[in-house]
Enzyme design. Structure first.
Site, PDB file in Angstrom:
ATOM      1  N   GLY A  12       0.842  -1.203   0.000  1.00 38.73           N
ATOM      2  CA  GLY A  12       0.000   0.000   0.000  1.00 38.73           C
ATOM      3  C   GLY A  12       0.867   1.240   0.000  1.00 38.73           C
ATOM      4  O   GLY A  12       0.469   2.292   0.523  1.00 38.73           O
ATOM      5  N   ALA A  13       2.070   1.123  -0.588  1.00 45.87           N
ATOM      6  CA  ALA A  13       3.035   2.232  -0.527  1.00 45.87           C
ATOM      7  C   ALA A  13       2.534   3.488  -1.234  1.00 45.87           C
ATOM      8  O   ALA A  13       3.033   4.581  -0.976  1.00 45.87           O
ATOM      9  CB  ALA A  13       4.356   1.787  -1.145  1.00 45.87           C
ATOM     10  N   GLY A  15      -0.536   4.561  -0.984  1.00 45.54           N
ATOM     11  CA  GLY A  15      -1.764   5.008  -0.318  1.00 45.54           C
ATOM     12  C   GLY A  15      -1.562   6.132   0.690  1.00 45.54           C
ATOM     13  O   GLY A  15      -0.438   6.578   0.965  1.00 45.54           O
ATOM     14  N   HIS A 177      -3.461   2.456  17.191  1.00 49.27           N
ATOM     15  CA  HIS A 177      -2.407   3.444  17.475  1.00 49.27           C
ATOM     16  C   HIS A 177      -2.668   4.227  18.760  1.00 49.27           C
ATOM     17  O   HIS A 177      -1.757   4.851  19.291  1.00 49.27           O
ATOM     18  CB  HIS A 177      -2.157   4.350  16.271  1.00 49.27           C
ATOM     19  CG  HIS A 177      -3.165   5.433  16.062  1.00 49.27           C
ATOM     20  ND1 HIS A 177      -4.407   5.200  15.537  1.00 49.27           N
ATOM     21  CD2 HIS A 177      -3.112   6.763  16.304  1.00 49.27           C
ATOM     22  CE1 HIS A 177      -5.062   6.341  15.458  1.00 49.27           C
ATOM     23  NE2 HIS A 177      -4.309   7.311  15.916  1.00 49.27           N
ATOM     24  N   TYR A 178      -3.895   4.138  19.300  1.00 50.37           N
ATOM     25  CA  TYR A 178      -4.122   4.803  20.591  1.00 50.37           C
ATOM     26  C   TYR A 178      -3.279   4.180  21.700  1.00 50.37           C
ATOM     27  O   TYR A 178      -2.912   4.839  22.663  1.00 50.37           O
ATOM     28  CB  TYR A 178      -5.623   4.855  20.929  1.00 50.37           C
ATOM     29  CG  TYR A 178      -6.176   6.165  20.416  1.00 50.37           C
ATOM     30  CD1 TYR A 178      -6.105   6.461  19.057  1.00 50.37           C
ATOM     31  CD2 TYR A 178      -6.676   7.143  21.278  1.00 50.37           C
ATOM     32  CE1 TYR A 178      -6.513   7.688  18.570  1.00 50.37           C
ATOM     33  CE2 TYR A 178      -7.088   8.372  20.803  1.00 50.37           C
ATOM     34  CZ  TYR A 178      -6.998   8.638  19.447  1.00 50.37           C
ATOM     35  OH  TYR A 178      -7.385   9.870  18.964  1.00 50.37           O
ATOM     36  N   HIS A 239     -10.298   2.214  19.578  1.00 47.25           N
ATOM     37  CA  HIS A 239      -9.482   3.133  20.379  1.00 47.25           C
ATOM     38  C   HIS A 239     -10.072   3.352  21.783  1.00 47.25           C
ATOM     39  O   HIS A 239      -9.381   3.240  22.792  1.00 47.25           O
ATOM     40  CB  HIS A 239      -9.363   4.496  19.691  1.00 47.25           C
ATOM     41  CG  HIS A 239      -8.804   4.442  18.293  1.00 47.25           C
ATOM     42  ND1 HIS A 239      -7.892   3.500  17.902  1.00 47.25           N
ATOM     43  CD2 HIS A 239      -9.017   5.225  17.207  1.00 47.25           C
ATOM     44  CE1 HIS A 239      -7.575   3.700  16.626  1.00 47.25           C
ATOM     45  NE2 HIS A 239      -8.253   4.736  16.183  1.00 47.25           N
ATOM     46  N   ARG A 343     -11.859  11.145  31.881  1.00 40.21           N
ATOM     47  CA  ARG A 343     -12.290  11.930  33.047  1.00 40.21           C
ATOM     48  C   ARG A 343     -12.908  10.973  34.067  1.00 40.21           C
ATOM     49  O   ARG A 343     -13.941  10.362  33.800  1.00 40.21           O
ATOM     50  CB  ARG A 343     -13.317  12.955  32.570  1.00 40.21           C
ATOM     51  CG  ARG A 343     -13.729  14.009  33.561  1.00 40.21           C
ATOM     52  CD  ARG A 343     -14.534  15.097  32.853  1.00 40.21           C
ATOM     53  NE  ARG A 343     -13.650  15.905  32.022  1.00 40.21           N
ATOM     54  CZ  ARG A 343     -13.152  17.086  32.400  1.00 40.21           C
ATOM     55  NH1 ARG A 343     -13.493  17.634  33.533  1.00 40.21           N
ATOM     56  NH2 ARG A 343     -12.338  17.746  31.597  1.00 40.21           N
ATOM     57  N   TYR A 375      -4.439  16.003  35.507  1.00 42.39           N
ATOM     58  CA  TYR A 375      -4.741  16.925  36.602  1.00 42.39           C
ATOM     59  C   TYR A 375      -5.903  16.419  37.430  1.00 42.39           C
ATOM     60  O   TYR A 375      -6.732  15.631  36.957  1.00 42.39           O
ATOM     61  CB  TYR A 375      -4.964  18.361  36.106  1.00 42.39           C
ATOM     62  CG  TYR A 375      -6.010  18.555  35.043  1.00 42.39           C
ATOM     63  CD1 TYR A 375      -5.693  18.477  33.692  1.00 42.39           C
ATOM     64  CD2 TYR A 375      -7.326  18.849  35.390  1.00 42.39           C
ATOM     65  CE1 TYR A 375      -6.656  18.677  32.720  1.00 42.39           C
ATOM     66  CE2 TYR A 375      -8.293  19.056  34.407  1.00 42.39           C
ATOM     67  CZ  TYR A 375      -7.956  18.958  33.081  1.00 42.39           C
ATOM     68  OH  TYR A 375      -8.904  19.153  32.121  1.00 42.39           O
TER      69      TYR A 375
HETATM   70  C1  BG6 Z   1      -8.279   6.755  13.158  1.00 52.36           C
HETATM   71  C2  BG6 Z   1      -9.681   6.991  12.665  1.00 52.36           C
HETATM   72  O1  BG6 Z   1      -8.138   5.441  13.624  1.00 52.36           O
HETATM   73  O2  BG6 Z   1      -7.976   7.645  14.207  1.00 52.36           O
HETATM   74  C3  BG6 Z   1      -9.854   8.412  12.208  1.00 52.36           C
HETATM   75  O3  BG6 Z   1      -9.936   6.109  11.585  1.00 52.36           O
HETATM   76  C4  BG6 Z   1      -9.421   9.371  13.308  1.00 52.36           C
HETATM   77  O4  BG6 Z   1     -11.206   8.676  11.853  1.00 52.36           O
HETATM   78  C5  BG6 Z   1      -8.025   9.006  13.814  1.00 52.36           C
HETATM   79  O5  BG6 Z   1      -9.409  10.678  12.772  1.00 52.36           O
HETATM   80  C6  BG6 Z   1      -7.633   9.855  14.998  1.00 52.36           C
HETATM   81  O6  BG6 Z   1      -6.305   9.619  15.334  1.00 52.36           O
HETATM   82  P1  BG6 Z   1      -5.456  10.712  16.110  1.00 52.36           P
HETATM   83  O7  BG6 Z   1      -4.188  10.033  16.463  1.00 52.36           O
HETATM   84  O8  BG6 Z   1      -5.301  11.880  15.174  1.00 52.36           O
HETATM   85  O9  BG6 Z   1      -6.278  11.088  17.299  1.00 52.36           O
END
Ligand code: BG6
Length: 482
Positions: A12-13, A15, A177-178, A239, A343, A375
């Site tokens: 997917g390079a 993309g 990635h979160y 996430h 929160r 905080y």
């Molecule tokens: C992605 C979603 O996983 O995360 C997107 O598909 C969203 O819709 C994005 O905008 C948000 O990531 P970040 O790191 O910018 O908060």
């Protein structure tokens, strides 16, 4: 310690993900000398591209500064590109030959990054296994995949089954990635390295937990992908649920990946599936004051779409620690601001002796982004002769306390995890299954009943007006901005 060459193959390079995230991340890691010294990169996609074109595409996202030109040239000198289709076995054989033909790549460790649309996952995985995983290889091979991992429990199980027929669990890295964000990683430290929090972390003291994701922009011409999935699948099921499980899990046996993931799975298993009464969904409409368009005005969104761009759901964890405490997750596009935070709202002080309405609930806020901070909102005496009480914050803002530290991007950390073979920040098959179990019935019900999302104006604070009422009904008390 492993001195083998590493080759990172990016499917997917051509993309969006590759140009915006993967190439920039590899460049930052390379520039900071965080990659093994002999790392090489191969882009793969259907388009006829050159390395120069890959470089030009990624350019706006590389964030290079003056004086880095030479290093950037050195990075791209390690890049090459192979054109091929995703559904032809022969093309994967060609790729394998290419990898083997280069002396730098022979007997290397390999990372395959599948930055491709979900419809291609299965083909690519099959051909990859048959052509590029030969038993005579001496190095390790790891496969990174990006969500969406299916659309519901059933489709996700098919994908998981397919992957597990081909690869072992320790070869598959499902990125959320979160999990790579600094503050999300901090949850484990805050919770388990602080004596003061542990005794409070339960249903006796905590009234509710609100995990928020907001973006101040809509789909802006990129509605095609989003519309197929909607906010629940795009952000909430992955996430936000991941963040929730770190907040709610029991203390793991150790910091080892599987010990942590075992606890996350356990807590997910204690959550009953969401019902219609537990959720509010919304879709943004044009804002006549600002002139911002509605979701349906986006030409890339199908006419009359019922996709939710806002969602708030209350989840309940049926265990001794959390019984009865609402865990509220909410996510919205086209709201008033961009932020993500957790929160934790504590219960009211018992036997309050102050004037009615003066004392606000304590809150522990972890701001994931922007401006990472932790905080505690607490009451203090208003300084001076009187005896008024006032809300203030015990504030750990990262920009003040850790001003000299550059916080790594989530992708940087996660790619390094892959190279080190650490799966702690990646989603295990059983975790994914539980996440879909919680969300699948409601997703099916919303579809079957064609539930129309409630309208909210582009730029609203909290989605449709009904969302505030929903929060009040859950016992959330309003103070400040949230
Ligand atoms: C992605 C979603 O996983 O995360 C997107 O598909 C969203 O819709 C994005 O905008 C948000 O990531 P970040 O790191 O910018 O908060």
């Amino acid at each position: 310690k492993d001195t083998k060459n590493v080759v990172i193959i990016i499917f997917g390079a051509s993309g969006d993900l590759a140009k915006k995230k993967i190439y920039p991340t590899l460049w930052w890691l390379f520039k900071d000398k965080l990659l093994p010294p002999n790392t090489f990169f191969i882009g793969y996609s259907r388009s006829s591209l050159t390395v120069q074109m890959v470089r030009d595409n990624a350019k706006p996202y590389l964030r290079t500064v003056d004086g880095e030109q030479e290093r950037l040239d050195a990075f791209f000198a390690r890049n090459s590109y192979v054109q091929g289709s995703y559904d032809k076995r022969e093309d994967f054989a060609k790729l394998e030959q290419y990898i083997r033909s280069s002396t730098e790549y022979a007997s290397c460790n390999r990372v395959y990054y599948l930055a491709i649309p979900p419809s291609l996952f299965m083909h690519v995985a099959t051909h990859l296994k048959s052509e590029c995983f030969s038993p005579d290889q001496q190095g390790w091979s790891r496969v990174i995949i990006e969500k969406p991992f299916g659309r519901d429990l059933h489709t996700s199980e098919i994908l998981s089954q397919h992957l597990s027929n081909l690869f072992t669990e320790d070869q598959v890295y499902r990125i959320d990635h979160y999990l790579g964000k600094e503050m999300v990683q901090n949850v484990v430290v805050l919770r388990f390295a602080n004596r003061i929090l542990a005794p409070l972390w339960n249903r006796d003291n905590i009234a509710n937990v609100l995990v928020t994701f907001k973006e101040n922009f809509g789909t802006e011409g990129r509605g095609g992908y989003f519309d197929e999935f909607g906010i629940i699948r795009d952000v909430m099921q992955n996430h936000l649920l991941q963040v929730l499980s770190l907040i709610a899990m029991e203390k793991p046996l150790s910091m080892a990946a599987d010990d942590i993931r075992d606890e996350k799975v356990k807590v997910l298993r204690s959550i009953r599936p969401i019902e219609l009464k537990d959720i509010v969904i919304g879709q943004y409409v044009a804002n006549s004051e600002t002139g911002k368009p509605g979701y349906l005005d986006d030409a890339t969104v199908p006419a009359g779409s019922l996709a939710a761009t806002y969602g708030m759901a209350a989840l309940y964890i049926k265990n001794e620690r959390w019984d009865g405490v609402p865990f509220i997750i909410r996510a919205g596009k086209a709201l008033n601001e961009t932020k993500c935070e957790v929160r934790i709202q504590f219960k009211d002080v018992s036997g309050d002796i102050f004037e009615s309405g003066v004392v606000h609930r304590n809150e522990l806020v972890m701001r994931v982004q922007p401006n990472e901070a932790v905080y505690i909102k607490c009451m203090t005496k208003r300084p001076g002769m009187g005896f008024g009480a006032e809300e203030t914050e015990l504030d750990l803002s990262y920009s003040k306390r850790f001003s000299k530290v550059k916080l790594p991007d989530a992708y940087e950390r996660l790619l390094l995890d892959v190279l080190c073979g650490s799966q702690v920040n990646f989603v295990r098959t059983d975790e994914l299954r539980e996440a879909w179990r919680i969300f699948t019935p409601i997703l099916h019900e919303l579809d079957a009943k064609a539930v129309k999302p409630l309208p909210y104006a582009y730029g609203a604070r909290n989605g449709p007006p009904e969302a505030d009422q929903f929060l009040r009904n859950l016992g959330f008390t309003f103070s400040g901005t949230f």
